[in-house]
Design a protein around this motif. Sequence first.
Motif, PDB file in Angstrom:
ATOM      1  N   GLU A  15      -1.947  -4.188   1.490  1.00 10.56           N
ATOM      2  CA  GLU A  15      -1.320  -3.175   0.630  1.00 10.56           C
ATOM      3  C   GLU A  15      -1.222  -1.839   1.369  1.00 10.56           C
ATOM      4  O   GLU A  15      -0.248  -1.121   1.230  1.00 10.56           O
ATOM      5  CB  GLU A  15      -2.131  -3.017  -0.666  1.00 10.56           C
ATOM      6  CG  GLU A  15      -1.444  -2.158  -1.714  1.00 10.56           C
ATOM      7  CD  GLU A  15      -0.210  -2.820  -2.316  1.00 10.56           C
ATOM      8  OE1 GLU A  15       0.749  -2.079  -2.622  1.00 10.56           O
ATOM      9  OE2 GLU A  15      -0.187  -4.053  -2.475  1.00 10.56           O
ATOM     10  N   ASP A  54       6.273   2.085   3.288  1.00 14.28           N
ATOM     11  CA  ASP A  54       7.018   2.784   2.243  1.00 14.28           C
ATOM     12  C   ASP A  54       7.036   4.285   2.495  1.00 14.28           C
ATOM     13  O   ASP A  54       8.060   4.947   2.337  1.00 14.28           O
ATOM     14  CB  ASP A  54       6.430   2.486   0.860  1.00 14.28           C
ATOM     15  CG  ASP A  54       6.738   1.072   0.393  1.00 14.28           C
ATOM     16  OD1 ASP A  54       7.687   0.456   0.923  1.00 14.28           O
ATOM     17  OD2 ASP A  54       6.013   0.582  -0.489  1.00 14.28           O
ATOM     18  N   GLU A  55       5.896   4.839   2.902  1.00 12.04           N
ATOM     19  CA  GLU A  55       5.815   6.266   3.210  1.00 12.04           C
ATOM     20  C   GLU A  55       6.686   6.588   4.429  1.00 12.04           C
ATOM     21  O   GLU A  55       7.402   7.591   4.450  1.00 12.04           O
ATOM     22  CB  GLU A  55       4.374   6.690   3.472  1.00 12.04           C
ATOM     23  CG  GLU A  55       4.241   8.179   3.690  1.00 12.04           C
ATOM     24  CD  GLU A  55       2.788   8.608   3.871  1.00 12.04           C
ATOM     25  OE1 GLU A  55       2.598   9.670   4.482  1.00 12.04           O
ATOM     26  OE2 GLU A  55       1.868   7.896   3.437  1.00 12.04           O
ATOM     27  N   ASP A  61       2.122   0.177   1.992  1.00 12.77           N
ATOM     28  CA  ASP A  61       2.247   1.576   1.566  1.00 12.77           C
ATOM     29  C   ASP A  61       2.651   2.472   2.740  1.00 12.77           C
ATOM     30  O   ASP A  61       3.453   3.396   2.582  1.00 12.77           O
ATOM     31  CB  ASP A  61       0.930   2.079   0.959  1.00 12.77           C
ATOM     32  CG  ASP A  61       0.645   1.478  -0.406  1.00 12.77           C
ATOM     33  OD1 ASP A  61       1.583   0.923  -1.033  1.00 12.77           O
ATOM     34  OD2 ASP A  61      -0.525   1.552  -0.847  1.00 12.77           O
TER      35      ASP A  61
END
Length: 107
Positions: A47, A54-55, A51
């Motif tokens: 995860e 995504d950032e 993340d």
Amino acid sequence: MGGSEGQLQADLDRIQECADAILTIHDSFSNSANPAEGYGMSEIGSERVLDAFDEFESNWSIRREKLTKELEDLGGIVAGAAELYEAIDHELAEALREHDAQYEEAS
């Protein structure tokens, strides 16, 4: 264009190649996206990594937009310079031909 000391010399083909290369880079950046797009937790395995991607995508989108605009502007400037140098070169050549013709008529 000329090659004597004090004269401007421009390689028009090279300038146009630079413009084309800049616009190719622009296209590459315009089409770049999140390298993890389409992958989920099962493919990425973490995860935190998901993340991070995504950032990265959020930050990259902001910076990519600015960078692609700058590349587009630069490509246009370089292409315009090549066109302008070529136009000036043609105008100068024409003016010299006219001058030579007038000189020959006067002789």
